[in-house]
Design an enzyme around this catalytic site. Structure first.
Site, PDB file in Angstrom:
ATOM      1  N   GLY A  59       1.129  -1.150   0.532  1.00 52.33           N
ATOM      2  CA  GLY A  59      -0.081   0.161   0.330  1.00 52.33           C
ATOM      3  C   GLY A  59       0.500   1.297  -0.124  1.00 52.33           C
ATOM      4  O   GLY A  59       2.103   0.990   0.708  1.00 52.33           O
ATOM      5  N   GLY A  66      -0.317   4.472   0.449  1.00 55.08           N
ATOM      6  CA  GLY A  66      -0.888   5.734   0.164  1.00 55.08           C
ATOM      7  C   GLY A  66       0.070   7.067   1.723  1.00 55.08           C
ATOM      8  O   GLY A  66       0.374   6.611   1.154  1.00 55.08           O
ATOM      9  N   LEU A  67      -1.205   7.191   2.525  1.00 54.94           N
ATOM     10  CA  LEU A  67      -0.183   8.855   3.618  1.00 54.94           C
ATOM     11  C   LEU A  67       0.172   7.602   3.821  1.00 54.94           C
ATOM     12  O   LEU A  67       2.171   7.654   4.073  1.00 54.94           O
ATOM     13  CB  LEU A  67      -1.037   9.269   3.608  1.00 54.94           C
ATOM     14  CG  LEU A  67      -1.716  10.350   3.033  1.00 54.94           C
ATOM     15  CD1 LEU A  67      -2.928  10.769   3.999  1.00 54.94           C
ATOM     16  CD2 LEU A  67      -0.308  11.502   2.924  1.00 54.94           C
ATOM     17  N   ALA A  68       0.333   6.140   4.978  1.00 53.08           N
ATOM     18  CA  ALA A  68       1.143   6.104   5.302  1.00 53.08           C
ATOM     19  C   ALA A  68       2.210   5.006   4.520  1.00 53.08           C
ATOM     20  O   ALA A  68       3.190   4.405   4.809  1.00 53.08           O
ATOM     21  CB  ALA A  68       0.038   4.507   6.511  1.00 53.08           C
ATOM     22  N   SER A 111     -16.834  18.101   2.049  1.00 52.44           N
ATOM     23  CA  SER A 111     -15.314  17.894   3.593  1.00 52.44           C
ATOM     24  C   SER A 111     -16.244  19.034   4.608  1.00 52.44           C
ATOM     25  O   SER A 111     -16.912  19.452   4.685  1.00 52.44           O
ATOM     26  CB  SER A 111     -14.585  19.075   2.639  1.00 52.44           C
ATOM     27  OG  SER A 111     -13.967  19.453   3.730  1.00 52.44           O
ATOM     28  N   ARG A 155     -18.285  13.734  13.985  1.00 59.31           N
ATOM     29  CA  ARG A 155     -19.034  13.136  12.642  1.00 59.31           C
ATOM     30  C   ARG A 155     -20.585  12.346  13.726  1.00 59.31           C
ATOM     31  O   ARG A 155     -21.294  12.514  12.860  1.00 59.31           O
ATOM     32  CB  ARG A 155     -18.577  12.223  12.418  1.00 59.31           C
ATOM     33  CG  ARG A 155     -17.267  13.181  11.165  1.00 59.31           C
ATOM     34  CD  ARG A 155     -15.996  12.871  10.911  1.00 59.31           C
ATOM     35  NE  ARG A 155     -15.114  13.553   9.925  1.00 59.31           N
ATOM     36  CZ  ARG A 155     -14.351  13.523   9.670  1.00 59.31           C
ATOM     37  NH1 ARG A 155     -14.019  12.533   9.174  1.00 59.31           N
ATOM     38  NH2 ARG A 155     -13.528  14.633   8.799  1.00 59.31           N
ATOM     39  N   GLU A 200      -4.861   3.205   8.469  1.00 59.82           N
ATOM     40  CA  GLU A 200      -6.568   2.723   8.509  1.00 59.82           C
ATOM     41  C   GLU A 200      -6.576   1.382   8.754  1.00 59.82           C
ATOM     42  O   GLU A 200      -6.997   0.977   9.404  1.00 59.82           O
ATOM     43  CB  GLU A 200      -7.138   3.296   7.841  1.00 59.82           C
ATOM     44  CG  GLU A 200      -8.682   2.964   7.599  1.00 59.82           C
ATOM     45  CD  GLU A 200      -9.577   3.870   6.317  1.00 59.82           C
ATOM     46  OE1 GLU A 200      -8.907   4.529   5.653  1.00 59.82           O
ATOM     47  OE2 GLU A 200     -10.770   3.230   6.763  1.00 59.82           O
TER      48      GLU A 200
END
Lengths: 640, 252
Positions: free
Chosen positions: A41, A43-45, A285, A332, A427
């Site tokens: 993966g 992504g950001l991580a 957003s 949220r 995540e």
């Protein structure tokens, strides 16, 4: 009985991470070159972890399912990234960010992890700025900030409505720099289909080349999983089409525990569904709630009228009314649940009655259209494209949708799973958000894990665990690959004769999950969901229809494989939701609420992480990691 | 609004692999005008699968116009006729009932076809790897506010940084030039003080890699800007050329 050791360092909260860093064993530079690490993966991580490990001198093999690491779904995050910089001088601090996150997560996350996240948050902003990330600035040249739900300070940094894009491109560029340096080898269009465990340690992965269909073996001294969340189990979600839970699920079946699978975030600010052909939902957003006011008509009779025909006194600004101190910026889970309540009362707007207004009329009147366009222009533009309505003239219509999964593979303080040598970041792990994630915290966690935690914790593991060099001819590689081949073949055999398309079965799963394992849950509904999911599993394995073969580019085969895993994961989610006989964060049980309809936690009996261990035969085993709160008092969350 | 339907005729490029010859195939579809273009293809594919035929392969991921995964040429235009829109954000209401829609993959030597509408854009990653970054390691950095960057400058850098790397610029260009893509990254990093020390080395390496990948030269036609879903300005190409010249004369 199995127990879980979180390996949280002793000592005062604020000193735990520096103490651990100090105690960690190091790998000498000449030895780093000899060690290989797999990062799955980007992504950001994943991109930040692979880039940082490559810089340190390890050899890294990085994998992604898309055609380029720049496409990872982190790119779609809009609003911002939190950091305790206190630039606006409004009283922010590491402690306050820590506390807001713990409270926002409804006291179901691990104190030490969350404090570390708050500590390193400031370094993330410095890092991204040094990479040339074009954050929003004030005219004087300083970084701009705004606020997000669950906080009373402005600690969110942003780059227009495309913060995720800019942070991901920063990490991607750092990664490509290492590709050029030859410390990282990039494998795009690869899907991880299994984990290879040798002598109890994670030693490699089996991937499928999505272009040729070929299965490939890759070995390493440690594996870092950064594959994101499993929100696509609901079919409709804000996640990208290719986001999936397969890699994590296969690790679970190889011995990594799955923690808190029922914790799912339903984001309140999505564009409502408009038809049954839809393949995904689009998020607007959360930052919009800084200026947009949420309302529905007071009177059911008014719901079909155009918004401008409903006078002020007939509008119910229900969030401002119920939660005067946080107003439209409640967290949220609270905003989502309240949207559901007013729609259930028959006061929802739009063609389906499953939407509420997010209205910028007052903000445009007070601040001017240009200011609003400057802050949210691209989001307004996107909304207009999708709905055909102009949000400068008529209020937006929004409705909650599945967005982020707080559950994931169980990890200890150093982000290592229950399989030694398997690390899980971003995540894909369960650790930092508890039962509900605050806005602008996902980007923060992904980058904190990737830039500032994994590079050290992987080194600490390698320094203490001398792993023998093995080749991919090892019996365990062969056995694992054979199992993957058999699984694919079984699916293709059914698929050649079956009648129901992958998407048809997938939509059915999504409906069960939304109805019964969604925004609110009941014991009866969850039991029924388990029965229905089991039936659907049976339908899949007897009647699914899959076009084409395994030795070619075949998107539907990919989706079928992911669906097969989601069908199993869905059952575990329902099981976890059923056992957790309380309400907390995104897990709202109708049988546990206060008279005002707020979630009622049960700290006496449920103040723990629920980690599930896979059993080859029979039901999974529940292992509890008790959560100890030494620094904060477990209080009832209130945003009134 | 859910009862509305429209009929469209599709002529879709089908190609089994990079070495196989491709051809147009015709399909008809009954669709809802509120569908996105890719949801229309999903619906067509469900029908094909039920009939035992191979679905049309196309790339897509976020379906929000930001990841840059999707893209095909629709009626001769990369991402379709609507300005500033990726094909995943294009909606069927932009077409007429009964219209014939021609769908093809990006066509450029540097983007070989993988299958049907799916192409290999790995060349873009190699251009970035050649120098499209600021060389800083992870670790302690000066405070983010230590270097002030004016809002106007930061906004201009952002405008360039908004590129999603979809490749529409290449597909739209008669020369199959990647100058808008490369220029956007060169400009973003040239504007920010953080990127300054390796400014010259960066532009030279990226332009050289772009040429090595088999992209054509820019001859200022402007189709790239017209097709760009993020409306990245042609000015970025001018900046890239200026940066390249500057690098030739200043040697850094």
């Amino acid at each position: 009985m199995t127990t879980l050791d979180s390996r949280v360092p002793e000592g005062p909260l604020a000193e735990k991470w520096s103490k651990r860093l100090h105690d960690m064993k190091l790998v000498a530079p000449n030895n780093k070159r000899k060690q290989k690490i797999i990062v799955v993966g980007t992504g950001l991580a994943g991109a930040s972890a692979a880039a940082s490990l490559g810089e340190l001198g390890y050899h890294v093999d990085a994998f992604c399912i898309t055609d380029s690491p720049r496409r990872a779904h982190s790119i779609a995050a809009q609003g911002g990234i939190n950091a305790a910089k206190n630039y606006p001088n409004d009283g922010d601090s590491v402690w306050r960010l820590f506390y807001d996150t713990i409270k926002g997560g409804d006291f179901r996350s691990r104190e030490a992890n969350v404090h570390r996240l708050a500590e390193v948050s400031t370094a993330i902003i410095d890092q991204a700025v040094a990479q040339g990330v074009p954050f929003a600035r004030e005219y004087g040249g300083e970084l701009a900030n705004r606020s997000f739900g669950g906080a009373q300070v402005s600690r969110t940094f942003y780059a227009r409505g495309q913060t995720g894009q800019q942070l991901l491109l920063g990490a991607y560029q750092a990664l490509m720099r290492q590709v050029d340096n030859k410390t990282v080898t990039m494998y795009p269009r690869r899907e991880m289909l299994d984990l290879v465990v040798v002598d109890g340690k994670a030693r490699g992965i089996i991937t499928r080349n999505l272009v040729t269909g070929e299965l490939e073996r890759h070995q390493a001294d440690a594996v870092v999983l950064c594959t994101g969340g499993y929100g696509r189990v609901y079919f409709l979600s804000t996640n990208a089409f290719n986001s999936n839970g397969t890699a994590a699920w296969r690790c679970y079946k190889r011995g990594a525990h799955f923690a808190n699978p029922c914790y799912v975030q339903i984001h309140p600010t999505c564009i409502p569904q408009s038809g049954d052909y839809q393949s995904k939902l689009t998020l607007m957003s959360e930052s919009l709630r800084n200026d947009g006011r949420v309302w529905v008509p007071k009177d059911k009779a008014d719901v079909k009228k155009p918004a401008h025909e409903i006078p002020e006194e007939k509008r119910d600004y229900y969030l401002e009314r119920k939660y005067p101190s946080f107003g439209n910026l409640v967290p949220r889970d609270v905003a989502s649940r309240n949207a559901k309540y007013v729609c259930d009362e028959g006061r929802g707007v739009g063609a389906t009655g499953r939407a509420v207004y997010l209205d910028f009329r007052d903000a445009i009147k007070n601040q001017g259209r240009d200011t609003i366009a400057d802050k949210y222009g691209n989001l307004f533009h996107m909304y207009e494209k999708i709905t055909g309505e102009n949000p400068y003239e008529v209020p937006m219509r929004i409705y909650p949708a599945v967005h982020y999964t707080m559950g994931g593979l169980w990890v200890d303080y150093e982000l290592m799973s229950t399989i030694p040598g398997l690390f899980v970041a971003g995540e894909a792990n369960f650790s930092d958000h508890g039962a509900n994630r605050l806005g602008a915290s996902a980007l923060m966690q992904g980058l904190a894990d990737g830039y500032f935690v994994v590079p050290f914790s992987v080194g600490n593991y390698l320094a203490q665990n001398k792993v023998e060099a093995i080749s991919t001819d090892h019996a365990d590689f062969k056995r694992t690959e054979d199992e993957v081949t058999a699984h694919l073949q079984k699916m293709l055999d059914v698929g050649a004769k079956g009648n129901r398309t992958v998407i048809e079965i997938y939509r059915d799963l999504g409906e069960i999950m939304y109805d019964q394992v969604g925004m609110s849950r009941t014991p009866e509904g969850l039991k029924e969901a388990i029965t229905k999911i089991k039936k659907l599993q049976n339908d899949f394995w007897t009647d699914v229809k899959i076009p084409g073969g395994g030795d070619e580019f075949n998107k539907m085969l990919e989706v079928a494989g992911r669906l097969a895993d989601f069908l199993e994961l869905a059952e575990l989610m329902a099981r976890d939701a059923l056992h957790r006989d309380e309400s907390c964060g995104g897990h709202f049980r109708e049988d546990h609420q206060t008279p005002e309809g707020e979630a009622r936690r049960d700290d006496e009996n449920f103040c723990y992480v629920a980690a599930w261990a896979f059993k080859e035969a029979g039901e999974p085993e529940l292992i509890k990691e008790p959560l100890e709160f030494e620094n904060v008092e477990l209080s009832t969350r209130s945003y009134k | 609004m859910h009862d509305e339907t429209m009929n469209v005729h599709l002529k879709v490029w089908r190609q089994a692999g990079p070495e196989t010859e491709g051809r147009f195939e015709s399909y008809t579809a009954e669709v809802n005008p509120h569908m996105s273009f890719l949801e229309m293809l999903d619906v067509v594919n469900e029908d094909l699968i039920k009939k035992g035929e191979m679905p049309i392969e196309f790339d897509s991921d976020c379906r929000e116009g930001i990841c840059g995964t999707c893209g095909c040429v629709v009626n001769g235009q990369a991402h379709g006729l609507e300005r500033g829109t990726t094909v995943c954000q294009l909606h069927m209401r932009s077409f007429r009932d009964g219209e014939t829609i021609v769908i093809e993959p990006w066509r450029a030597e540097a983007f070989p076809v993988i299958r049907d509408l799916v192409v290999d854009r790995g060349a873009f990653d190699r251009i970035i790897a050649a120098g499209g970054y600021v060389s800083v390691n992870t670790g302690p950095k000066p405070d983010a506010n230590a270097v002030k960057i004016g809002k106007d400058l930061s906004d201009r850098a952002f405008d360039a940084a908004a590129c999603i790397g979809c490749g529409a610029c290449v597909a739209a260009c008669p020369n199959a030039s990647a100058s808008l893509f490369t220029g956007a990254k060169v400009t973003q990093l040239a504007l920010m003080p953080q990127g300054a020390p390796e400014r010259g080395r960066r532009v030279r390496a990226m332009v050289d890699q772009m040429d090595a990948e088999g992209f054509g030269n820019c001859s200022n036609i402007g189709e790239c800007e017209a097709a760009c879903p993020k409306e990245i300005s042609l000015d970025n190409i001018a900046t890239m050329k200026r940066e390249y010249l500057r690098a030739m004369f200043t040697d850094h």
